[in-house]
Design a protein around this motif. Structure first.
Motif, PDB file in Angstrom:
ATOM      1  N   GLU A  54       0.817  -1.216   0.000  1.00 42.20           N
ATOM      2  CA  GLU A  54       0.000   0.000   0.000  1.00 42.20           C
ATOM      3  C   GLU A  54       0.850   1.264   0.000  1.00 42.20           C
ATOM      4  O   GLU A  54       0.391   2.325  -0.392  1.00 42.20           O
ATOM      5  CB  GLU A  54      -0.937  -0.008   1.209  1.00 42.20           C
ATOM      6  CG  GLU A  54      -1.907  -1.162   1.186  1.00 42.20           C
ATOM      7  CD  GLU A  54      -2.346  -1.566   2.575  1.00 42.20           C
ATOM      8  OE1 GLU A  54      -1.874  -0.970   3.558  1.00 42.20           O
ATOM      9  OE2 GLU A  54      -3.157  -2.494   2.668  1.00 42.20           O
ATOM     10  N   HIS A  55       2.107   1.160   0.446  1.00 40.16           N
ATOM     11  CA  HIS A  55       3.005   2.313   0.500  1.00 40.16           C
ATOM     12  C   HIS A  55       3.800   2.500  -0.787  1.00 40.16           C
ATOM     13  O   HIS A  55       4.523   3.474  -0.928  1.00 40.16           O
ATOM     14  CB  HIS A  55       3.990   2.171   1.665  1.00 40.16           C
ATOM     15  CG  HIS A  55       3.334   2.197   3.002  1.00 40.16           C
ATOM     16  ND1 HIS A  55       3.150   1.055   3.745  1.00 40.16           N
ATOM     17  CD2 HIS A  55       2.815   3.207   3.720  1.00 40.16           C
ATOM     18  CE1 HIS A  55       2.544   1.376   4.871  1.00 40.16           C
ATOM     19  NE2 HIS A  55       2.322   2.678   4.886  1.00 40.16           N
ATOM     20  N   LYS A  69       5.163   6.042  -2.121  1.00 41.29           N
ATOM     21  CA  LYS A  69       4.174   7.034  -2.567  1.00 41.29           C
ATOM     22  C   LYS A  69       4.534   8.434  -2.078  1.00 41.29           C
ATOM     23  O   LYS A  69       4.355   9.406  -2.788  1.00 41.29           O
ATOM     24  CB  LYS A  69       2.775   6.654  -2.073  1.00 41.29           C
ATOM     25  CG  LYS A  69       2.153   5.520  -2.829  1.00 41.29           C
ATOM     26  CD  LYS A  69       0.748   5.242  -2.337  1.00 41.29           C
ATOM     27  CE  LYS A  69       0.152   4.084  -3.100  1.00 41.29           C
ATOM     28  NZ  LYS A  69      -1.206   3.769  -2.626  1.00 41.29           N
ATOM     29  N   THR A  70       5.069   8.524  -0.871  1.00 38.38           N
ATOM     30  CA  THR A  70       5.434   9.834  -0.336  1.00 38.38           C
ATOM     31  C   THR A  70       6.548  10.480  -1.147  1.00 38.38           C
ATOM     32  O   THR A  70       6.566  11.691  -1.327  1.00 38.38           O
ATOM     33  CB  THR A  70       5.866   9.723   1.136  1.00 38.38           C
ATOM     34  OG1 THR A  70       6.930   8.767   1.231  1.00 38.38           O
ATOM     35  CG2 THR A  70       4.709   9.300   2.007  1.00 38.38           C
ATOM     36  N   GLU A  71       7.496   9.675  -1.654  1.00 37.30           N
ATOM     37  CA  GLU A  71       8.576  10.209  -2.481  1.00 37.30           C
ATOM     38  C   GLU A  71       8.070  10.637  -3.849  1.00 37.30           C
ATOM     39  O   GLU A  71       8.512  11.634  -4.407  1.00 37.30           O
ATOM     40  CB  GLU A  71       9.690   9.184  -2.639  1.00 37.30           C
ATOM     41  CG  GLU A  71      10.527   8.970  -1.400  1.00 37.30           C
ATOM     42  CD  GLU A  71      11.345  10.187  -1.032  1.00 37.30           C
ATOM     43  OE1 GLU A  71      11.911  10.830  -1.942  1.00 37.30           O
ATOM     44  OE2 GLU A  71      11.413  10.502   0.159  1.00 37.30           O
ATOM     45  N   ASN A  90       6.999  17.099  -4.403  1.00 40.84           N
ATOM     46  CA  ASN A  90       7.418  17.979  -5.489  1.00 40.84           C
ATOM     47  C   ASN A  90       8.534  18.929  -5.110  1.00 40.84           C
ATOM     48  O   ASN A  90       9.015  19.689  -5.937  1.00 40.84           O
ATOM     49  CB  ASN A  90       6.222  18.787  -5.998  1.00 40.84           C
ATOM     50  CG  ASN A  90       5.254  17.926  -6.763  1.00 40.84           C
ATOM     51  OD1 ASN A  90       5.629  16.906  -7.332  1.00 40.84           O
ATOM     52  ND2 ASN A  90       3.996  18.312  -6.764  1.00 40.84           N
ATOM     53  N   SER A  91       8.978  18.897  -3.856  1.00 40.32           N
ATOM     54  CA  SER A  91      10.017  19.836  -3.444  1.00 40.32           C
ATOM     55  C   SER A  91      11.389  19.439  -3.967  1.00 40.32           C
ATOM     56  O   SER A  91      12.299  20.256  -3.984  1.00 40.32           O
ATOM     57  CB  SER A  91      10.053  19.940  -1.922  1.00 40.32           C
ATOM     58  OG  SER A  91      10.454  18.701  -1.359  1.00 40.32           O
ATOM     59  N   LYS A  92      11.561  18.207  -4.420  1.00 36.33           N
ATOM     60  CA  LYS A  92      12.868  17.757  -4.908  1.00 36.33           C
ATOM     61  C   LYS A  92      12.789  17.396  -6.383  1.00 36.33           C
ATOM     62  O   LYS A  92      13.233  16.348  -6.804  1.00 36.33           O
ATOM     63  CB  LYS A  92      13.334  16.550  -4.096  1.00 36.33           C
ATOM     64  CG  LYS A  92      13.578  16.856  -2.643  1.00 36.33           C
ATOM     65  CD  LYS A  92      14.048  15.640  -1.900  1.00 36.33           C
ATOM     66  CE  LYS A  92      14.274  15.969  -0.440  1.00 36.33           C
ATOM     67  NZ  LYS A  92      14.681  14.796   0.306  1.00 36.33           N
ATOM     68  N   ARG A  93      12.202  18.267  -7.178  1.00 35.18           N
ATOM     69  CA  ARG A  93      12.034  18.003  -8.603  1.00 35.18           C
ATOM     70  C   ARG A  93      12.627  19.133  -9.435  1.00 35.18           C
ATOM     71  O   ARG A  93      12.704  20.262  -8.993  1.00 35.18           O
ATOM     72  CB  ARG A  93      10.561  17.855  -8.966  1.00 35.18           C
ATOM     73  CG  ARG A  93       9.947  16.602  -8.409  1.00 35.18           C
ATOM     74  CD  ARG A  93       8.574  16.384  -9.010  1.00 35.18           C
ATOM     75  NE  ARG A  93       8.045  15.111  -8.622  1.00 35.18           N
ATOM     76  CZ  ARG A  93       8.228  13.996  -9.304  1.00 35.18           C
ATOM     77  NH1 ARG A  93       8.896  14.012 -10.415  1.00 35.18           N
ATOM     78  NH2 ARG A  93       7.734  12.860  -8.898  1.00 35.18           N
TER      79      ARG A  93
END
Length: 147
Positions: A39-40, A91-93, A97-100
């Protein structure tokens, strides 16, 4: 006279260097245990296309999106090679969007420009600034994680 000044300077620097200490901070190892389940995880697709003009790459959330991005980035160019690879990420990674990096490209009636930005909003702003009143023929924004 010069030799005595040099000797005194060497002695002073040696004494200062001998008494110099490196400030070390105590490491505080905190172990966090996380159970990762299906699920993660999220399957993402890394795509890359090589054309007669250049090489483009990115990440898509489905194979269809990856194929669509390959077609968009290589429009009007001869495709030499393309590859789509799937892999799993948290999913959290994937949603962080802060590291894109955002690659943007805009074509107007009178010109063409491209560049990189750190946010999607900044990419749109740059395209508007570059176009500045011209009719936009095409525009692209491609996002991928920073490496």
């Amino acid at each position: 006279m010069k030799k005595s000044i040099l000797i005194i300077g060497t002695v002073v620097l040696s004494i200062l260097n001998a008494h110099a200490t490196t400030l070390t901070s105590a490491l505080n190892p905190i172990t966090i245990s996380v159970d990762i389940t299906n699920e993660h995880l999220l399957k993402v697709y890394d795509w890359k296309v090589e054309t007669n003009i250049g090489v483009y790459s990115g990440i898509a959330l489905s194979v269809e999106d990856a194929k669509r991005m390959i077609l968009l980035t290589s429009s009007g160019e001869i495709i030499r090679a393309s590859i789509i690879e799937g892999y799993f990420v948290l999913k959290t990674e994937a949603k962080n969007n802060s590291k894109r990096n955002y690659f943007w490209e805009v074509e107007t009636v009178t010109g063409y420009a491209k560049g990189y930005s750190s946010t999607e909003a900044y990419a749109y702003k740059m395209m508007q600034l570059v176009a500045s009143g011209d009719a936009i023929v095409s525009k692209k924004i491609i996002s991928q994680p920073q490496q």
